[in-house]
Design a protein around this motif. Sequence first.
Motif, short mmCIF file in Angstrom:
data_model
loop_
_atom_site.label_atom_id
_atom_site.label_comp_id
_atom_site.label_asym_id
_atom_site.label_seq_id
_atom_site.Cartn_x
_atom_site.Cartn_y
_atom_site.Cartn_z
N ALA A 62 0.81 -1.22 0.00
CA ALA A 62 0.00 0.00 0.00
C ALA A 62 0.84 1.27 0.00
O ALA A 62 0.35 2.34 -0.35
N THR A 63 2.10 1.18 0.37
CA THR A 63 2.94 2.38 0.42
C THR A 63 3.44 2.81 -0.95
O THR A 63 3.80 3.96 -1.15
N ASP A 64 3.47 1.88 -1.91
CA ASP A 64 3.94 2.19 -3.27
C ASP A 64 2.73 2.34 -4.19
O ASP A 64 2.04 1.37 -4.47
N ALA A 67 2.74 -0.12 -7.19
CA ALA A 67 3.09 -1.51 -6.89
C ALA A 67 2.36 -2.51 -7.77
O ALA A 67 2.93 -3.52 -8.18
N GLY A 68 1.12 -2.27 -8.11
CA GLY A 68 0.36 -3.24 -8.89
C GLY A 68 0.57 -3.15 -10.38
O GLY A 68 0.16 -4.04 -11.12
N TYR A 69 1.24 -2.10 -10.84
CA TYR A 69 1.36 -1.91 -12.28
C TYR A 69 2.36 -2.86 -12.93
O TYR A 69 2.15 -3.28 -14.07
N VAL A 70 3.42 -3.20 -12.26
CA VAL A 70 4.41 -4.11 -12.86
C VAL A 70 3.80 -5.49 -13.13
O VAL A 70 3.90 -6.00 -14.25
N PRO A 71 3.15 -6.11 -12.15
CA PRO A 71 2.53 -7.41 -12.47
C PRO A 71 1.38 -7.28 -13.46
O PRO A 71 1.17 -8.18 -14.28
N ALA A 72 0.66 -6.16 -13.44
CA ALA A 72 -0.44 -5.98 -14.40
C ALA A 72 0.10 -5.87 -15.82
O ALA A 72 -0.45 -6.47 -16.75
#
Length: 119
Positions: A62-64, A67-72
């Motif tokens: 949650a701090t970045d 964070a979810g964009y690289v795996p997406a």
Amino acid sequence: MVLNGLGTAATFPALNMSAVTGVPDRDQGLAGALLNTSMQIGGAVVLAVVTAVADAGQRANATDPLAGYVPAIAVIVGGVLAGLAATTLIRNAGAHIPLTTAASRGGIEEGQHHDDTHS
């Protein structure tokens, strides 16, 4: 976004022409509709999967904010590569099968449907 728009504009005519190549004139609307339906459903499913992956990555860290964009993006790239591989395999396999094989077995001339033989 500009590259995406240019790629889409360059791809759609080729996809539509490929979808109706070799299809009898009376069935070209159906072939085009199947292409567009599959693109709409595929886009909705991929959007849902990518959104879920991005959300899961964001919840895990949650701090970045990114964070979810690289795996997406990895899911998107993987999907594109899988589609490219499938297209290449199907295209190469189809090049070795003559179009008249199935029609000649049933005594149907090329371009006719089975229903047309009785008229």
